[in-house]
Motif scaffolding. Structure first.
Motif, PDB file in Angstrom:
ATOM      1  N   PRO A  94      28.181  46.584  45.618  1.00 51.40           N
ATOM      2  CA  PRO A  94      29.560  46.539  46.124  1.00 51.40           C
ATOM      3  C   PRO A  94      30.448  45.610  45.291  1.00 51.40           C
ATOM      4  O   PRO A  94      29.990  44.570  44.816  1.00 51.40           O
ATOM      5  N   CYS A  95      31.708  46.027  45.130  1.00 53.94           N
ATOM      6  CA  CYS A  95      32.637  45.256  44.294  1.00 53.94           C
ATOM      7  C   CYS A  95      33.116  44.019  45.046  1.00 53.94           C
ATOM      8  O   CYS A  95      32.895  43.871  46.245  1.00 53.94           O
ATOM      9  N   PHE A  96      33.804  43.165  44.321  1.00 51.69           N
ATOM     10  CA  PHE A  96      34.323  41.934  44.904  1.00 51.69           C
ATOM     11  C   PHE A  96      35.213  42.229  46.116  1.00 51.69           C
ATOM     12  O   PHE A  96      35.092  41.605  47.168  1.00 51.69           O
ATOM     13  N   ALA A  97      36.099  43.240  45.954  1.00 46.96           N
ATOM     14  CA  ALA A  97      37.032  43.555  47.041  1.00 46.96           C
ATOM     15  C   ALA A  97      36.277  44.021  48.292  1.00 46.96           C
ATOM     16  O   ALA A  97      36.657  43.710  49.424  1.00 46.96           O
ATOM     17  N   ARG A  98      35.167  44.744  48.058  1.00 48.80           N
ATOM     18  CA  ARG A  98      34.393  45.230  49.198  1.00 48.80           C
ATOM     19  C   ARG A  98      33.804  44.049  49.979  1.00 48.80           C
ATOM     20  O   ARG A  98      33.758  44.056  51.204  1.00 48.80           O
ATOM     21  N   GLN A  99      33.367  43.034  49.245  1.00 54.53           N
ATOM     22  CA  GLN A  99      32.736  41.889  49.892  1.00 54.53           C
ATOM     23  C   GLN A  99      33.715  41.113  50.764  1.00 54.53           C
ATOM     24  O   GLN A  99      33.318  40.461  51.715  1.00 54.53           O
TER      25      GLN A  99
ATOM     26  N   LEU B 281      41.656  49.908  47.258  1.00 59.89           N
ATOM     27  CA  LEU B 281      40.941  50.625  46.194  1.00 59.89           C
ATOM     28  C   LEU B 281      39.780  49.775  45.681  1.00 59.89           C
ATOM     29  O   LEU B 281      39.721  48.560  45.931  1.00 59.89           O
ATOM     30  N   CYS B 282      38.898  50.417  44.954  1.00 57.20           N
ATOM     31  CA  CYS B 282      37.656  49.766  44.536  1.00 57.20           C
ATOM     32  C   CYS B 282      37.777  49.124  43.157  1.00 57.20           C
ATOM     33  O   CYS B 282      38.166  49.776  42.189  1.00 57.20           O
ATOM     34  N   TRP B 283      37.453  47.819  43.056  1.00 55.76           N
ATOM     35  CA  TRP B 283      37.533  47.091  41.782  1.00 55.76           C
ATOM     36  C   TRP B 283      36.571  47.662  40.749  1.00 55.76           C
ATOM     37  O   TRP B 283      36.857  47.668  39.573  1.00 55.76           O
ATOM     38  N   ASN B 284      35.435  48.124  41.185  1.00 54.73           N
ATOM     39  CA  ASN B 284      34.490  48.726  40.232  1.00 54.73           C
ATOM     40  C   ASN B 284      35.081  49.990  39.610  1.00 54.73           C
ATOM     41  O   ASN B 284      35.060  50.166  38.399  1.00 54.73           O
TER      42      ASN B 284
ATOM     43  N   ALA C 253      34.211  52.825  48.013  1.00 54.78           N
ATOM     44  CA  ALA C 253      33.740  53.837  47.055  1.00 54.78           C
ATOM     45  C   ALA C 253      32.510  53.326  46.306  1.00 54.78           C
ATOM     46  O   ALA C 253      31.662  54.108  45.882  1.00 54.78           O
ATOM     47  N   CYS C 254      32.392  51.985  46.159  1.00 55.37           N
ATOM     48  CA  CYS C 254      31.291  51.415  45.398  1.00 55.37           C
ATOM     49  C   CYS C 254      29.969  51.444  46.155  1.00 55.37           C
ATOM     50  O   CYS C 254      28.920  51.234  45.577  1.00 55.37           O
ATOM     51  N   GLU C 255      29.982  51.685  47.473  1.00 54.94           N
ATOM     52  CA  GLU C 255      28.695  51.792  48.163  1.00 54.94           C
ATOM     53  C   GLU C 255      28.609  53.067  48.988  1.00 54.94           C
ATOM     54  O   GLU C 255      27.920  53.119  49.998  1.00 54.94           O
TER      55      GLU C 255
ATOM     56  N   ARG D 205      38.174  44.334  51.397  1.00 50.28           N
ATOM     57  CA  ARG D 205      39.461  44.852  50.934  1.00 50.28           C
ATOM     58  C   ARG D 205      39.302  46.201  50.242  1.00 50.28           C
ATOM     59  O   ARG D 205      40.279  46.842  49.906  1.00 50.28           O
ATOM     60  N   CYS D 206      38.065  46.622  49.974  1.00 50.25           N
ATOM     61  CA  CYS D 206      37.831  47.901  49.306  1.00 50.25           C
ATOM     62  C   CYS D 206      37.312  48.867  50.358  1.00 50.25           C
ATOM     63  O   CYS D 206      36.485  48.499  51.201  1.00 50.25           O
ATOM     64  N   ALA D 207      37.836  50.102  50.325  1.00 48.59           N
ATOM     65  CA  ALA D 207      37.427  51.090  51.337  1.00 48.59           C
ATOM     66  C   ALA D 207      35.975  51.531  51.157  1.00 48.59           C
ATOM     67  O   ALA D 207      35.448  52.257  52.002  1.00 48.59           O
TER      68      ALA D 207
HETATM   69 ZN   LIG Z   1      34.542  48.670  45.793  1.00 52.25          ZN
END
Ligand SMILES: [Zn+2]
Length: 470
Positions: free
Chosen positions: A356-361, A343-346, A368-370, A364-366
């Motif tokens: 992009p959120c920390f997890a995305r970097q 899931l997205c930290w943002n 949603a933030c980008e 780990r994030c699918a």
């Molecule tokens: Zn994210």
């Protein structure tokens, strides 16, 4: 040897094998030591008998113990001596080397002749380990060598039982009495009551659910607690095995104990929460803990939000998530969900970052933030991931009742509930009627809500809509 008072039985068995449920006893040795009430030398009584195991003895074991099939032929069976063994162990602390073995065999043997047997058990392996932690071995041979015990008849039941009695005496000769007593206490988990309390303070406490109050010199309690077993819980505060700082302070300040039994766990928790609020015991952290607690509100398209307990409106509890013990606990739950479900930290409000959120970097994030995943899809996954934390909408049109009876049926409490909150409890029809006709406004208490949700998940049938009883 006051801890051993009034009587100790040093016990050793020889058997046909190692399985208490299957194998038989071939010999029993008991050294019973009774303290002299006038402080004189203890009375020592030795007893031993061969026992017909009603099965052949494996050759290897015959070689080890020297007890052969021929020797036990004609010896009494366990059922013939059960009464005598029982009488010799009655009221004794049961002491054996690897005590679980001997105690287990005797328990099974007694059970087979329909005679229940229980005793307080002290294992001399544990005692040796506690008092001589530097020793490389605690087997009986090593113990005998180390303490220079002069034992006759090793490997036979009475010889080994005698060795244990000699060991106990050696231990008291080698080490300060207090150190030995403390080690025995720890092994037996005997609580050491603060000296200012009467010695029988624990016996006066029922083994039943309820609340207990510790008082010092002040009319207000020092501490309020609840338990399913009052005596056990109170004892735990004073057990020497493990004490927290609060327990140490309580031990120093306590002057008397009061108990209020309840029908069950729910009643005990509800009573505790009222007492803690109304009497403000000095050592209860519960109040502060409750102030930190709260529920989470969340709707798709929005960030999860923490609502502290004081700001929670009872009708809003259902449909929320939690309860959580603190804002931080909620955050930890969300972090774990984000990790497990990409899931997205943002979107979870765990961080606010443009792009992009920390997890995305760290992949780990699918995404949603980008725009790699739509907000709707993300939130649908979040809703599914949160299902275990979801507090269901209050399933009744109005009040619900939970009837709680004590195990012996002597006491019945009826708890009146609404919106996962507690309105009050009644002990008879009159009280119940008064509560149902003019119920107080529900007030959110995270501990109560948590317990009600647990009760509901396990036994929804215990919740009765109040209208059905009219
Ligand atoms: Zn994210």
């Amino acid at each position: 040897m006051n801890l051993f008072a009034p009587a100790v039985a040093f016990v050793d068995l020889e058997t046909t094998g190692t399985q208490a449920a299957r194998d038989g006893i071939t010999e029993i040795g008991i050294v019973r030591v009774e303290a002299d009430a006038r402080g004189g030398a203890p009375r020592v009584d030795e007893w031993s008998t061969l026992v017909d195991p009603e099965a052949p003895i494996p050759p290897a074991i015959q070689a080890l113990t020297g007890i052969t099939d021929a020797m036990v032929r004609g010896a009494p069976t366990f059922s013939a001596i059960a009464a005598e063994v029982h009488a010799r162990l009655e009221g004794c602390l049961f002491v054996a080397h690897n005590a679980r073995f001997d105690y287990g065999f005797l328990k099974h043997a007694f059970a087979r002749v329909s005679r229940p047997f229980t005793a307080r058990v002290l294992c001399t392996v544990k005692l040796s380990r506690r008092l001589f932690p530097e020793a490389p071995s605690h087997g009986l041979d090593a113990v005998i060598d180390r303490h220079g015990l002069e034992v006759e008849g090793r490997h036979r039941a009475l010889g080994d039982a005698r060795a244990l009695w000699l060991f106990a005496q050696a231990v008291y000769a080698d080490r300060p009495r207090e150190a030995v007593d403390e080690a025995v206490r720890r092994i037996l988990k005997i609580p050491s009551l603060p000296p200012q309390l009467p010695a029988d303070a624990l016996e006066a406490i029922p083994e039943a659910p309820g609340v207990y109050l510790f008082y010092g010199d002040n009319p207000l309690p020092l501490y309020v607690g609840k338990s399913l077993n009052l005596r056990e819980r109170v004892a735990a505060h004073f057990s020497s095995d493990w004490r927290c700082e609060t327990d140490l302070r309580l031990s120093a300040e306590i002057r008397r104990i009061e108990c209020e039994p309840t029908a069950g766990e729910l009643g005990a928790l509800l009573r505790e929460s009222t007492l803690v609020k109304s009497r403000m015991p000095a050592h209860n952290r519960a109040l502060r803990r409750k102030a930190d607690a709260g529920v989470m509100r969340w709707e798709p398209g929005r960030e999860p939000a923490f609502v502290p307990a004081a700001a929670v409106d009872a009708p809003d509890v259902g449909g929320g998530y939690g309860p959580f013990s603190s804002r931080r606990a909620m955050r930890e739950c969300l972090v774990a969900l984000a990790r497990d479900h990409a899931l997205c930290w943002n979107r979870l409000g765990l961080e606010r970052r443009a792009g992009p959120c920390f997890a995305r970097q760290v992949r780990r994030c699918a995404g949603a933030c980008e725009g790699a995943e739509s907000g709707e899809a993300h939130d649908a996954r979040l809703a599914a991931a949160l299902a275990a934390q979801a507090i269901p909408a209050w399933p009744f049109a109005g009040l619900a009742l939970v009837r709680e009876a004590s195990e012996d049926g002597a006491r019945v409490d009826v708890h009146v509930l609404r919106d996962w909150c507690w309105l009050g409890s009644a002990r008879d029809d009159g009280e119940l009627q008064a509560l149902c006709e003019a119920p107080p406004k529900p007030a959110f208490d995270p501990d109560v809500t948590r317990l009600l949700l647990r009760t509901w998940a396990r036994t929804p049938e215990s919740f009765l809509p109040a209208t059905r009883l009219r």
